[in-house]
Design an enzyme around this catalytic site. Sequence first.
Site, short mmCIF file in Angstrom:
data_model
loop_
_atom_site.label_atom_id
_atom_site.label_comp_id
_atom_site.label_asym_id
_atom_site.label_seq_id
_atom_site.Cartn_x
_atom_site.Cartn_y
_atom_site.Cartn_z
N CYS A 1 0.81 -1.34 0.09
CA CYS A 1 -0.05 -0.11 -0.03
C CYS A 1 0.90 1.29 0.14
O CYS A 1 1.74 1.18 0.75
CB CYS A 1 -0.87 0.03 1.23
SG CYS A 1 -1.87 1.60 1.33
N CYS B 1 -8.85 -5.70 -9.82
CA CYS B 1 -8.34 -4.73 -10.82
C CYS B 1 -7.90 -3.36 -9.93
O CYS B 1 -8.88 -2.50 -9.30
CB CYS B 1 -9.73 -4.43 -11.92
SG CYS B 1 -9.15 -3.05 -12.89
#
Length: 214
Positions: A130, A202
Amino acid sequence: MAMRQYAAATAASSSFRARPRARPSCLPAAALPLAPCCGVAWSRASYRRASVRAMGAASSSSSSSSSSPSPQGQAQAQAQGKPNYSTSLTDEEWRKRLTKDQYYITRQKGTERAFTGEYWNTKTPGIYHCVCCDTPLFESSTKFDSGTGWPSYYQPIGDNVKCKLDMSIIFMPRTEVLCAVCDAHLGHVFDDGPRPTGKRYCINSASLKLKKTQ
């Protein structure tokens, strides 16, 4: 006799003209109201009820509808000595911490254009973290070419991502993917991926940071 036939033909013609044209819809088939009959047209109320059913159907298929960080993700962050990013940083602090594109994607739920992200075609071995809190999210071994122009993975790392219902597009419920530790928007997940999960995560490149393996 001729007059009766003419009257019957006229009535049939009027009935045919009164039938409403079929309207295209992007709702799931199970969420659509019954097809109109007897000349009754679609109403706003019908579409409103259909939207509610669609929201319910999508919510039941999502792994989680909560927007708060998952207990698993927070426990992992605490074990690693990381702060609770979702509550400790203000919006202004996120703006200073991230680039313009990173902030737009992760904190404002934006979407980068297809085939423009840094990692859409990357095949380098490593772990995708992240960009906001450095939590490991996806392994490169689960990355595949979806042909969509966005990085796609069939499986996340453990419970480091979470999902919630996204109704930002009317009549098209989707499942949003977020970082379980800091609530960063990552992308969406769909049920058209490869084996073994059948999922396609996605993801926006701007929400990721690739750490190469030796």
